[in-house]
Scaffold this motif. Structure first.
Motif, PDB file in Angstrom:
ATOM      1  N   GLU A  78       5.318  -9.151  -9.712  1.00 44.65           N
ATOM      2  CA  GLU A  78       4.400  -8.537  -8.760  1.00 44.65           C
ATOM      3  C   GLU A  78       5.068  -8.393  -7.391  1.00 44.65           C
ATOM      4  O   GLU A  78       4.926  -7.355  -6.729  1.00 44.65           O
ATOM      5  N   MET A  79       5.810  -9.407  -6.978  1.00 50.49           N
ATOM      6  CA  MET A  79       6.496  -9.351  -5.686  1.00 50.49           C
ATOM      7  C   MET A  79       7.558  -8.241  -5.686  1.00 50.49           C
ATOM      8  O   MET A  79       7.697  -7.506  -4.701  1.00 50.49           O
ATOM      9  N   PHE A  80       8.302  -8.099  -6.776  1.00 45.65           N
ATOM     10  CA  PHE A  80       9.299  -7.032  -6.869  1.00 45.65           C
ATOM     11  C   PHE A  80       8.614  -5.666  -6.841  1.00 45.65           C
ATOM     12  O   PHE A  80       9.101  -4.728  -6.202  1.00 45.65           O
ATOM     13  N   GLN A  85       7.362  -0.652  -3.879  1.00 44.59           N
ATOM     14  CA  GLN A  85       6.407   0.279  -3.292  1.00 44.59           C
ATOM     15  C   GLN A  85       6.618   0.395  -1.782  1.00 44.59           C
ATOM     16  O   GLN A  85       6.536   1.485  -1.215  1.00 44.59           O
ATOM     17  N   LEU A  86       6.891  -0.717  -1.156  1.00 44.25           N
ATOM     18  CA  LEU A  86       7.139  -0.724   0.281  1.00 44.25           C
ATOM     19  C   LEU A  86       8.381   0.101   0.619  1.00 44.25           C
ATOM     20  O   LEU A  86       8.387   0.886   1.574  1.00 44.25           O
ATOM     21  N   LEU A  87       9.449  -0.046  -0.170  1.00 42.32           N
ATOM     22  CA  LEU A  87      10.688   0.676   0.082  1.00 42.32           C
ATOM     23  C   LEU A  87      10.529   2.174  -0.191  1.00 42.32           C
ATOM     24  O   LEU A  87      11.143   3.000   0.478  1.00 42.32           O
TER      25      LEU A  87
END
Length: 90
Positions: A78-80, A85-87
């Motif tokens: 989930e963190m990856f 998505q942020l990148l």
């Protein structure tokens, strides 16, 4: 002398320092941020001894091989995903 050296994802992305075994010693390498798999570096005088010349050593050529994390927990995945998505939106 040629050698492959595994590089973890976090050191490749953020940069850092790793230790490797050269012919007769350990060597600390500074890894720049953003290092890609397949990056090659030359360590002058850290390879095998030169034939019939005890005081000279050849060069050691290192190729970084990126290790991708395996067996991630659901939270780590989930963190990856959130990071990806942020990148993408940047």
């Amino acid at each position: 002398m040629y050698a492959n050296t595994p590089l973890d994802l976090f050191t490749a992305v953020l940069g850092g320092e790793i230790s490797i075994n050269a012919f007769d010693t350990k060597v600390k390498l500074k890894v720049p941020a953003g290092t890609q798999t397949g990056t090659k570096i030359k360590l002058k005088g850290k390879g095998f001894p030169v034939y019939k010349n005890e005081n000279r050593f050849g060069d050691l050529y290192i190729t970084y091989i990126l290790r991708i994390p395996q067996n991630l927990t659901d939270h780590e995945k989930e963190m990856f995903f959130e990071l990806s998505q942020l990148l993408k939106s940047a």
